[in-house]
Each structure stands twice: as C-alpha cells, then as structure tokens.
Motif scaffolding. Sequence first.
Motif, PDB file in Angstrom:
ATOM      1  N   THR A  61     -62.711 -13.805  20.733  1.00 16.64           N
ATOM      2  CA  THR A  61     -61.987 -13.008  19.746  1.00 16.64           C
ATOM      3  C   THR A  61     -60.967 -12.130  20.448  1.00 16.64           C
ATOM      4  O   THR A  61     -61.104 -11.815  21.632  1.00 16.64           O
ATOM      5  CB  THR A  61     -62.940 -12.116  18.932  1.00 16.64           C
ATOM      6  OG1 THR A  61     -63.599 -11.223  19.827  1.00 16.64           O
ATOM      7  CG2 THR A  61     -63.955 -12.946  18.165  1.00 16.64           C
ATOM      8  N   THR A  62     -59.967 -11.736  19.710  1.00 11.99           N
ATOM      9  CA  THR A  62     -58.953 -10.848  20.256  1.00 11.99           C
ATOM     10  C   THR A  62     -59.472  -9.419  20.191  1.00 11.99           C
ATOM     11  O   THR A  62     -59.939  -8.988  19.142  1.00 11.99           O
ATOM     12  CB  THR A  62     -57.647 -10.961  19.432  1.00 11.99           C
ATOM     13  OG1 THR A  62     -57.239 -12.320  19.427  1.00 11.99           O
ATOM     14  CG2 THR A  62     -56.557 -10.094  20.007  1.00 11.99           C
ATOM     15  N   PRO A  63     -59.409  -8.689  21.318  1.00 13.51           N
ATOM     16  CA  PRO A  63     -59.899  -7.308  21.283  1.00 13.51           C
ATOM     17  C   PRO A  63     -59.044  -6.470  20.331  1.00 13.51           C
ATOM     18  O   PRO A  63     -57.847  -6.660  20.236  1.00 13.51           O
ATOM     19  CB  PRO A  63     -59.768  -6.830  22.722  1.00 13.51           C
ATOM     20  CG  PRO A  63     -58.961  -7.836  23.439  1.00 13.51           C
ATOM     21  CD  PRO A  63     -58.905  -9.068  22.609  1.00 13.51           C
ATOM     22  N   ARG A  64     -59.706  -5.561  19.620  1.00  9.44           N
ATOM     23  CA  ARG A  64     -58.988  -4.687  18.692  1.00  9.44           C
ATOM     24  C   ARG A  64     -58.227  -3.628  19.468  1.00  9.44           C
ATOM     25  O   ARG A  64     -58.724  -3.079  20.438  1.00  9.44           O
ATOM     26  CB  ARG A  64     -59.968  -4.009  17.744  1.00  9.44           C
ATOM     27  CG  ARG A  64     -60.606  -4.997  16.786  1.00  9.44           C
ATOM     28  CD  ARG A  64     -61.548  -4.319  15.873  1.00  9.44           C
ATOM     29  NE  ARG A  64     -60.787  -3.345  15.078  1.00  9.44           N
ATOM     30  CZ  ARG A  64     -61.240  -2.741  14.010  1.00  9.44           C
ATOM     31  NH1 ARG A  64     -62.458  -2.991  13.609  1.00  9.44           N
ATOM     32  NH2 ARG A  64     -60.528  -1.881  13.339  1.00  9.44           N
ATOM     33  N   GLN A  65     -57.025  -3.361  19.012  1.00  9.89           N
ATOM     34  CA  GLN A  65     -56.234  -2.287  19.602  1.00  9.89           C
ATOM     35  C   GLN A  65     -56.764  -0.956  19.089  1.00  9.89           C
ATOM     36  O   GLN A  65     -57.116  -0.833  17.925  1.00  9.89           O
ATOM     37  CB  GLN A  65     -54.761  -2.433  19.197  1.00  9.89           C
ATOM     38  CG  GLN A  65     -54.095  -3.672  19.750  1.00  9.89           C
ATOM     39  CD  GLN A  65     -53.920  -3.588  21.252  1.00  9.89           C
ATOM     40  OE1 GLN A  65     -53.685  -2.512  21.796  1.00  9.89           O
ATOM     41  NE2 GLN A  65     -54.047  -4.711  21.924  1.00  9.89           N
TER      42      GLN A  65
END
Length: 91
Positions: free
Chosen positions: A6-10
């Motif tokens: 998954t893409t890490p949350r900013q």
Amino acid sequence: MSASGTTPRQKEEPEVISTGQTIENPVTGERITFHKTSRDTGGEYVLIEAAVAPGGGVASHVHPYQTEEFQILAGSVEFRQDGDKVVVHEG
C-alpha cells in the motif's frame, strides 16, 4: 509503496488560523472571526469575535492554563460558574 503493497499516507499539515479568518460550525451556526492570533501577540492571547445563535452555545469546557474573558456586544449569554447559572447582558 510499503512492504504491504500500500502507499504510505502523507501526514497532513495542521491548518493554521490567520488574522481575519472566519470559521463557521455548520451544525450550531456559531461563527468565529479571529481578530488577533497567538502568532500576532507572541503567544500572549487570542482575540476572537463569536456570533452565537439564540439558544446556541459552546459545550462546557475548561482552559487549565488560560483565562477566558468576554464582552457581550448584543443580547445576553448564559454561563455556568462553579455550577451556578449566570446570565450576562450586553455592555
């Protein structure tokens, strides 16, 4: 992407209130205009103007390290102080 795929949350940057900004609570209709922020006063105080609808208001709360002062410009406001109801009128 992280190891889980998954893409890490900013991390969101906190919004900073600016002098002259007005915010409104869409549920209560309370409107607050910031005339001076802590940035303007070196952290000494914040000066706001709050418009509250009849019967509206802010939930009971405390400020453990701040003093809260009010000037009623029109109408009256009901406060609770040490469990007692106090009604303050304009002036």
